[in-house]
Design a protein around this motif. Structure first.
Motif, PDB file in Angstrom:
ATOM      1  N   TYR A  84      37.273 -52.581 -28.175  1.00  0.00           N
ATOM      2  CA  TYR A  84      37.191 -51.146 -27.891  1.00  0.00           C
ATOM      3  C   TYR A  84      35.752 -50.677 -28.074  1.00  0.00           C
ATOM      4  O   TYR A  84      35.200 -49.951 -27.241  1.00  0.00           O
ATOM      5  CB  TYR A  84      38.131 -50.383 -28.830  1.00  0.00           C
ATOM      6  N   ASN A 133      33.477 -52.218 -25.209  1.00  0.00           N
ATOM      7  CA  ASN A 133      33.623 -51.510 -23.935  1.00  0.00           C
ATOM      8  C   ASN A 133      32.930 -50.154 -23.970  1.00  0.00           C
ATOM      9  O   ASN A 133      32.292 -49.734 -22.996  1.00  0.00           O
ATOM     10  CB  ASN A 133      35.108 -51.319 -23.607  1.00  0.00           C
ATOM     11  N   LYS A 172      29.531 -49.030 -21.679  1.00  0.00           N
ATOM     12  CA  LYS A 172      29.492 -47.849 -20.814  1.00  0.00           C
ATOM     13  C   LYS A 172      28.348 -46.921 -21.205  1.00  0.00           C
ATOM     14  O   LYS A 172      27.640 -46.388 -20.337  1.00  0.00           O
ATOM     15  CB  LYS A 172      30.826 -47.113 -20.899  1.00  0.00           C
ATOM     16  N   TYR A 175      33.245 -47.997 -14.962  1.00  0.00           N
ATOM     17  CA  TYR A 175      33.367 -48.654 -16.269  1.00  0.00           C
ATOM     18  C   TYR A 175      34.806 -48.639 -16.785  1.00  0.00           C
ATOM     19  O   TYR A 175      35.198 -49.534 -17.535  1.00  0.00           O
ATOM     20  CB  TYR A 175      32.423 -48.012 -17.285  1.00  0.00           C
ATOM     21  N   ASP A 176      35.582 -47.649 -16.391  1.00  0.00           N
ATOM     22  CA  ASP A 176      36.988 -47.655 -16.798  1.00  0.00           C
ATOM     23  C   ASP A 176      37.717 -48.833 -16.170  1.00  0.00           C
ATOM     24  O   ASP A 176      38.593 -49.448 -16.798  1.00  0.00           O
ATOM     25  CB  ASP A 176      37.667 -46.344 -16.404  1.00  0.00           C
ATOM     26  N   LYS A 232      36.612 -51.783 -18.212  1.00  0.00           N
ATOM     27  CA  LYS A 232      37.290 -51.747 -19.507  1.00  0.00           C
ATOM     28  C   LYS A 232      38.750 -52.177 -19.369  1.00  0.00           C
ATOM     29  O   LYS A 232      39.249 -52.977 -20.169  1.00  0.00           O
ATOM     30  CB  LYS A 232      37.217 -50.337 -20.081  1.00  0.00           C
ATOM     31  N   ASN A 233      39.431 -51.661 -18.356  1.00  0.00           N
ATOM     32  CA  ASN A 233      40.837 -52.015 -18.163  1.00  0.00           C
ATOM     33  C   ASN A 233      41.008 -53.501 -17.888  1.00  0.00           C
ATOM     34  O   ASN A 233      41.949 -54.133 -18.383  1.00  0.00           O
ATOM     35  CB  ASN A 233      41.429 -51.193 -17.011  1.00  0.00           C
ATOM     36  N   ASN A 271      40.515 -55.321 -21.109  1.00  0.00           N
ATOM     37  CA  ASN A 271      41.703 -55.080 -21.927  1.00  0.00           C
ATOM     38  C   ASN A 271      42.887 -55.921 -21.457  1.00  0.00           C
ATOM     39  O   ASN A 271      43.684 -56.401 -22.268  1.00  0.00           O
ATOM     40  CB  ASN A 271      42.082 -53.600 -21.894  1.00  0.00           C
TER      41      ASN A 271
END
Length: 750
Positions: free
Chosen positions: A151, A154, A158, A374-375, A378-379, A382
């Motif tokens: 977490y 990431n 970003k 970036y999401d 990140k996903n 994850n």
């Protein structure tokens, strides 16, 4: 000129502030030397580690900026590395303050991975078990750390988007370094190059809380273990004047050592306290905020800690203003963050032994050539982490002709076997203890085998074997045995048997043994489609009918099925956002036909729902579902049966507020539920729900199904999210019933 010559090197080292003052005097005098011929003293900032107490660094930076101080070099350790790295990358103090205020530190500490990042198999596994432990050679182990730190990683990736291609930290807007510790050798490691988020993560990897970070073959943890105040390193960069901020704990007495965290920090501080005495002497302006009331995990007290940093800096404000007068006032603008977009040209993955490239790409859910934000990145990361197949995951963004190459380094988890446990109680299955054995890479790459043994009032088991091929077709086999004994208010037909015997309930032993082979794949990056075949053995008997025929059903069935699913709820039991849809059809093709009534038939069913937080922590949720039978005649034992709450669904047995378990039965139904949930305080919920249904054989053969609902029920409840799952109590009632019901449900549903 004689004044300058009279200053010895020793005197300069002894009083660097005097050197700055001298610069100010000479630069404003009328001597023959121009202002440009005299070098402005370089100011270095040193930020120590201290966990949440490092919030004080933000307060210090705020005051330094307000005073007009220009920082030329930054060095930090642990939280000092995080704050210092962000400042060095271009953010000003107010922006860093905003970043920290909007960060969920609970999610950071527990390495929160959203439910949406898990595939359907992983969601099921993560929503069953209260405890998971490594299991090797018949010995239980413990995890290496509470969190992998993903977490945090990431988030830092970003935030440092504007400097993502910088590999020499001297080329950052402010030259920067941080300190980590080689956990294998105990040596201090100065990080002044590489991928900035990775360096900051390594410096702040508090042992046992965050997993070690591997950089250039070295396994690194928190730099506070070896050097919590890198003053010498900043001096070597060229700093003439050092401003140092010390948020390190002093040694505490036994009264202050009340928990494991404080004891660990005390052990770490034993040597650092003595070293600090010497380093203070090398600091020109020493700032020591009073944060003795806080500890390394006091993240909820961030604003108070920042204020303490401001107060401590104002205590030395005269020295700071003298410094500014000598060096000139400086204003730091807001960093203008570039558009959050990445063009991924290539995806380079370190060689893996047990997982294929297609598996990793499938988990990322984007391919080379994709335009992502970036999401999305990140996903994708994850998704990889959610598999629990990797003990650590790092990545970097490498420059490729204006685009980015994504380089992923993943360390495969050497622990392949886990022992997991769960507890549950509900009104249908009663009390149960769940013991699970999970093994990965049992036969093939990408596979996982999982066996649940459920011990309690009703013996049950579930076995799953799944080969996950990401975007490509994945394959699985599932076997489960379920059973319960209960007084029920349906005879699986139209109730004529109950009327004939002049009774209102039957005591039933229900047994279901099901085996499925299936294949499925991800569609459009988020939808799941699949199909398979099923063998089922179903036995239903009643001791109430001992004088007649005690066995209702004892048949084998063979069927084929297909399904389409999406589930973006953030929480299975108390969702605050997201939506879900599932549609499936199952065709029963063959039966040994114990009742001599079988003809091929199909069952079609679907459900959809959404949840939305309307304000504060008040959530509104709507769920609708429907199902019907196709064919000349269906088997009554596969009817939709409604009633009760808090149990794991089996076949077409479904909950319905206001009615007892298994009270209503027919081959077609439509049902809607509206729930209003308010989180009164963290993980504590009060809620109200209303459900309505129409239920009848061949319900959709005419338009009666759109008439006023025949059945209705209501519930008020209290729920608590616990480590073993939800603990709930609900009082339910219906205007069609003479009495209400109180249901208890404890633990994840299985």
């Amino acid at each position: 000129m004689t004044i300058i010559q009279g200053l010895t090197l020793t005197a300069l080292k002894r009083n660097r502030l005097f050197y700055a003052f001298l610069f100010f005097v000479l630069s404003h005098s009328n001597n023959t030397f121009s202002q440009d011929s005299i070098r402005r003293p370089k100011i270095g900032l040193v930020l120590s580690g201290g966990g949440a107490k490092g919030f004080a660094h933000i307060g210090v930076l705020k005051v330094l900026e307000a005073a007009g101080v220009k920082i030329d070099y930054i060095g930090g350790t642990s939280m000092g590395a995080v704050v210092g790295g962000l400042y060095a990358s271009g953010y000003n103090a107010s922006q860093i303050d905003s970043i920290f205020k909007t960060t969920d530190f609970d999610e950071l500490l527990k390495d929160y991975i959203p439910r949406s990042s898990k595939n359907f198999f992983e969601k099921r596994n993560d929503e069953l078990y209260a405890l998971s432990l490594p299991f090797t050679k018949f010995h239980l182990g413990i995890p290496t750390a509470y969190s992998k730190g993903l977490y945090n990683y990431n988030l830092l990736a970003k935030l440092t988007h504007n400097v993502r291609h910088v590999r020499d930290f001297n080329h950052l807007p402010i030259p920067f370094l941080c300190v980590a510790t080689d956990i294998e050798t105990g040596q201090e490691v100065v990080l002044d190059s590489g991928y900035l988020p990775q360096a900051m993560l390594a410096s702040s990897a508090f042992p046992s809380l965050f997993s070690p970070v591997e950089i250039n073959g070295r396994l690194l943890v928190d730099g506070g273990v070896t050097n919590n105040y890198p003053v010498d390193e900043i001096r070597k960069l060229g700093a003439d004047i050092i401003i140092g901020v010390d948020v390190q704990d002093d040694l505490k007495t036994r009264k202050g050592l009340k928990d494991a965290t404080r004891i660990l920090v005390q052990i770490s501080n034993l040597q650092m306290i003595e070293k600090m005495k010497q380093k203070i002497k090398k600091t020109d302006i020493y700032i020591k905020p009073d944060i003795s009331d806080f500890n390394v995990i006091s993240f909820d007290d961030g604003e108070s800690i920042i204020k303490r940093g401001e107060d401590a800096t104002f205590a030395v404000y005269d020295k700071i203003k003298t410094l500014v007068a000598a060096t000139g006032e400086f204003h730091r603008d807001d960093l203008k963050v570039k558009k959050d977009s990445l063009h991924i040209k290539k995806i380079n993955i370190d060689k893996l032994d047990n997982y294929t490239r297609s598996y990793v790409i499938g988990k990322l859910r984007f391919r080379p050539g994709a335009e992502i934000c970036y999401d999305d990145l990140k996903n994708g990361i994850n998704n990889l982490s959610a598999t629990q197949n990797f003990s650590s995951i790092t990545y970097s963004l490498e420059n490729n002709d204006g685009g980015d190459d994504l380089k992923i380094g993943a360390t495969e988890n050497k622990l392949k076997t886990f022992l997991k446990f769960g507890l549950h109680y509900d009104g249908l299955y009663k009390s149960a203890i769940l013991v699970n054995l999970t093994n990965k890479n049992t036969f093939l790459k990408n596979d996982v085998a999982s066996l649940d043994m459920i011990l309690g009032d009703n013996l049950r088991y579930n076995f799953d074997y799944y080969i996950d091929n990401g975007f490509y077709w994945s394959f699985g086999f599932r076997s489960k045995y379920n059973g319960f004994n209960r007084n029920i208010k349906t005879d699986f037909k139209d109730g004529t048997l109950l009327e004939l015997l002049n009774i209102d309930a039957l005591n039933v032993d229900f047994t279901d043994f099901t085996n499925q082979a299936y294949m499925q794949t991800i569609f459009a990056q988020k939808y799941l489609i699949g199909a398979g075949v099923e063998y089922k053995y179903l036995k239903i008997r009643s001791v109430t009918l001992q004088n007649t025929s005690p066995i209702f059903e004892k048949s084998d069935y063979v069927s084929a099925f297909g399904y389409f699913k999406i589930d973006t709820y953030d929480n299975k039991y108390f969702p605050s956002k997201g939506w879900t849809f599932c549609g499936d059809i199952q065709s029963y093709l063959f039966s040994t036909d114990y009742t001599n009534t079988f003809e091929p038939f199909s069952v079609v069913k679907g459900n959809a729902g959404f949840a939305k937080t309307v304000f504060n922590k008040l959530t509104f949720r709507v769920d609708s579902e429907a199902g019907f039978a196709l064919g000349k005649r269906s088997i009554d034992f596969f009817n939709f049966i409604l009633g009760g709450y808090g149990f794991n669904e089996i076949n077409n047995i479904k909950p319905f507020y206001g009615y007892d378990f298994l009270s209503l039965s027919a081959d077609s139904y439509i049902k809607s539920t509206i729930t209003v949930d308010y989180e009164i305080f963290k993980k504590n919920h009060v809620n109200f729900a209303a459900n309505y249904a129409n239920l009848a054989d061949n319900l959709f053969g005419n338009t009666d199904w759109i008439s006023k609902p025949t059945y209705s029920g209501y519930a008020v409840g209290y729920g608590l999210e616990t480590i073993i799952g939800p603990a709930e109590i609900k009082y339910t009632w219906s205007p069609e019933q003479s009495r209400g019901f109180t249901w208890f449900s404890v633990g994840f549903w299985f």
